[in-house]
Design an enzyme around this catalytic site. Structure first.
Site, mmCIF file in Angstrom:
data_model
loop_
_atom_site.group_PDB
_atom_site.id
_atom_site.type_symbol
_atom_site.label_atom_id
_atom_site.label_comp_id
_atom_site.label_asym_id
_atom_site.label_seq_id
_atom_site.Cartn_x
_atom_site.Cartn_y
_atom_site.Cartn_z
ATOM 1 N N GLU A 182 -2.858 14.512 10.852
ATOM 2 C CA GLU A 182 -3.889 14.236 9.857
ATOM 3 C C GLU A 182 -5.274 14.672 10.334
ATOM 4 O O GLU A 182 -5.702 14.278 11.418
ATOM 5 C CB GLU A 182 -3.950 12.729 9.570
ATOM 6 C CG GLU A 182 -2.618 12.123 9.160
ATOM 7 C CD GLU A 182 -2.677 10.607 9.069
ATOM 8 O OE1 GLU A 182 -3.789 10.043 9.110
ATOM 9 O OE2 GLU A 182 -1.600 9.997 8.967
ATOM 10 N N HIS A 222 -5.771 12.568 13.738
ATOM 11 C CA HIS A 222 -4.709 11.720 14.269
ATOM 12 C C HIS A 222 -3.429 12.548 14.247
ATOM 13 O O HIS A 222 -2.926 12.890 13.182
ATOM 14 C CB HIS A 222 -4.562 10.442 13.432
ATOM 15 C CG HIS A 222 -5.836 9.642 13.373
ATOM 16 N ND1 HIS A 222 -6.570 9.489 12.222
ATOM 17 C CD2 HIS A 222 -6.505 8.977 14.350
ATOM 18 C CE1 HIS A 222 -7.643 8.751 12.483
ATOM 19 N NE2 HIS A 222 -7.626 8.429 13.766
ATOM 20 N N HIS A 248 -0.064 2.727 11.494
ATOM 21 C CA HIS A 248 1.044 3.678 11.376
ATOM 22 C C HIS A 248 1.038 4.716 12.493
ATOM 23 O O HIS A 248 0.023 4.952 13.145
ATOM 24 C CB HIS A 248 1.037 4.366 10.007
ATOM 25 C CG HIS A 248 -0.245 5.075 9.658
ATOM 26 N ND1 HIS A 248 -1.397 4.427 9.315
ATOM 27 C CD2 HIS A 248 -0.532 6.399 9.578
ATOM 28 C CE1 HIS A 248 -2.343 5.305 9.036
ATOM 29 N NE2 HIS A 248 -1.848 6.506 9.207
ATOM 30 N N HIS A 253 0.869 -1.182 0.000
ATOM 31 C CA HIS A 253 0.000 0.000 0.000
ATOM 32 C C HIS A 253 0.909 1.238 0.000
ATOM 33 O O HIS A 253 1.681 1.415 0.934
ATOM 34 C CB HIS A 253 -0.857 -0.050 1.283
ATOM 35 C CG HIS A 253 -1.788 1.101 1.435
ATOM 36 N ND1 HIS A 253 -3.128 1.013 1.162
ATOM 37 C CD2 HIS A 253 -1.561 2.371 1.842
ATOM 38 C CE1 HIS A 253 -3.691 2.183 1.403
ATOM 39 N NE2 HIS A 253 -2.770 3.025 1.805
ATOM 40 N N HIS A 310 -2.660 4.708 14.706
ATOM 41 C CA HIS A 310 -4.002 4.515 14.152
ATOM 42 C C HIS A 310 -3.920 3.589 12.947
ATOM 43 O O HIS A 310 -2.844 3.181 12.543
ATOM 44 C CB HIS A 310 -4.673 5.849 13.813
ATOM 45 C CG HIS A 310 -3.901 6.712 12.863
ATOM 46 N ND1 HIS A 310 -2.743 7.370 13.213
ATOM 47 C CD2 HIS A 310 -4.111 7.031 11.566
ATOM 48 C CE1 HIS A 310 -2.289 8.059 12.188
ATOM 49 N NE2 HIS A 310 -3.090 7.863 11.166
HETATM 50 FE FE FE2 Z 1 -3.118 8.120 9.031
#
Ligand code: FE2
Length: 427
Positions: free
Chosen positions: A334, A358, A328, A285, A364
């Site tokens: 964010e 976050h 992560h 990803h 998260h």
């Molecule tokens: Fe994130």
């Protein structure tokens, strides 16, 4: 409404033919008895490639207005001097922002969720939601602190600016540059969306590096309105955001009286469905920076004051891969919103008109259901359809306002979505 295509072009537009002066900016007597006024978005001495300014030919110059009187704003907090914030590392998530029960327009309805940096230092941003049920009636505004990126979530709006009219609806974004006067009219009975008040350098298209000359948001798909003026006298209000405070002045004419303009400092809109999404066609990803639409750089090269990133329709084809966003902890911060549909890492709980935050180094990632779905079964090519989530990501931690932490739409049990992840360790 008509628009001119391109991003950052030197546009020329006139609503009465022959208004723009030829070969100069400030003639002794502009055509039609208009005044010439320059609107600078960057310092005069900014490098040519970054220099932004427009010349406006208008019925009244901006100096014709009543006295500024400070009025305050009960829910718009873009500076710690004007409202309380809470420094918390906790992950945050909010249910949909409620509509007002009494009549409220766009400007009055702005409600701050998070902020960082400051208008004084020209860094960082504040992020607000709006939910309104009436047009700004005889009310205009400009923001001296910031450019404003609007992400409509529900309902169409018309942002009538000095330089022309931006029609916006969900799936689009619109940007009003710092200082440009505007008013917001509702097309539908109500409208809701997200606003990033960017105190820093203006949003620009990101460099493409090895991607090459095409892809992500293509410059030709950005649209800037043509000149459109109104010649109205009467009793009007002009609101101003200045250093985090809110001011009001009286006007005896509509400030949307620019008959013609030329330059590269102007509002624009962009249809996010035209975004050319690029992703993994092998494995893993990619980091979400691959989905950047626009970026406001910080003074530290390669580190964004704010990135605007979207998670929209795309094929997932990566093999042997945990396909949702990995777990992560990031140095960056964010803020996420959802325009419509479902977001793959959080199929439930993260709702259209809601939001999540976050911050720096707070862990998260996918909730238990998303984890189980992603780790079970065969990985066939799969199309993610009917979804539009987005993120404003900043190098500066987002400070949530006390009002949003105490709001009834704060999901106080948000962290519970991860606490039932089982121990799967098999030594
Ligand atoms: Fe994130």
């Amino acid at each position: 409404m008509a628009y001119q295509s391109g991003f950052g072009n030197h546009f020329e537009t006139e609503s009465i033919k022959g208004t723009l002066p030829k070969g100069m900016n400030s003639p002794q007597k502009p055509e039609h008895g208009l005044y010439a006024e320059q609107l600078s978005g960057t310092a005069f001495t900014a490098p040519r490639a970054k220099n932004q300014r427009s010349w406006l030919y208008r019925i009244h110059p901006a100096v014709v207005q009543g006295e500024f009187i400070e009025t305050g704003h009960s829910t718009w907090i873009s500076s710690e001097k004007f409202g309380k914030v809470i420094r918390t590392p906790a992950p945050l998530r909010f249910n949909e922002f409620p509509f007002p029960t009494a009549p409220k327009d766009f400007w009055d309805s702005l409600y701050t969720y998070v902020l960082n940096g400051s208008p004084e230092s020209k860094t960082g941003c504040a992020i607000h939601l709006y939910a309104c049920n009436q047009s700004m009636k005889n009310r205009f505004a400009y923001n001296a602190d910031a450019e404003m990126m609007i992400v409509p979530q529900l309902g169409a709006i018309k942002v009538k600016t000095e330089l022309g009219v931006l029609e916006l609806e969900p799936n689009w974004i619109g940007v009003i540059p710092r200082g440009v006067k505007f008013t917001v009219e509702l097309t539908d009975t109500q409208a809701r969306g997200y606003v990033c008040e960017n105190f820093g350098l203006p949003f620009a298209l990101p460099d493409l590096g090895p991607i090459g000359a095409n892809g992500l948001a293509n410059a030709r798909d950005f649209e800037t309105p043509v000149a459109a003026f109104e010649d109205q006298t009467g009793s009007f209000e002009l609101f101003t955001r200045y250093q985090g405070s809110n001011w009001r002045a009286e006007l005896k004419h509509s400030p949307l009286d620019v008959v013609a303009w030329h330059g590269n400092y102007a509002p624009y809109r962009y249809d996010l469905r035209k975004y050319n999404t690029i992703g993994s066609i092998s494995f893993d990803h990619p980091d979400p920076s691959i989905f950047t639409v626009m970026t406001s750089p910080s003074l530290l090269h390669g580190t964004a004051n704010i990135d605007f990133v979207i998670f929209t329709e795309r094929w997932m084809v990566s093999e042997n891969t945990f396909r949702p966003p990995y777990y992560h902890r990031n140095v960056m911060n964010e803020f996420m919103g959802l325009v419509h549909g479902k977001y793959d890492a959080k199929p439930d709980g993260f709702v259209p008109g809601g939001a999540s935050v976050h911050n720096c180094m707070t862990g998260h990632g996918p909730d238990k259901d998303a984890f189980e779905k992603a780790t079970a079964g065969a990985l066939k090519p799969e199309k993610y359809s009917n979804t539009l989530a987005f993120m404003w990501e900043s190098v500066y931690p987002f400070l949530p306002t006390e009002q949003v932490i105490r709001s009834s739409w704060n999901q106080k049990n948000y962290s519970d979505c991860w606490q039932n992840l089982p121990k799967l360790f098999r030594p």
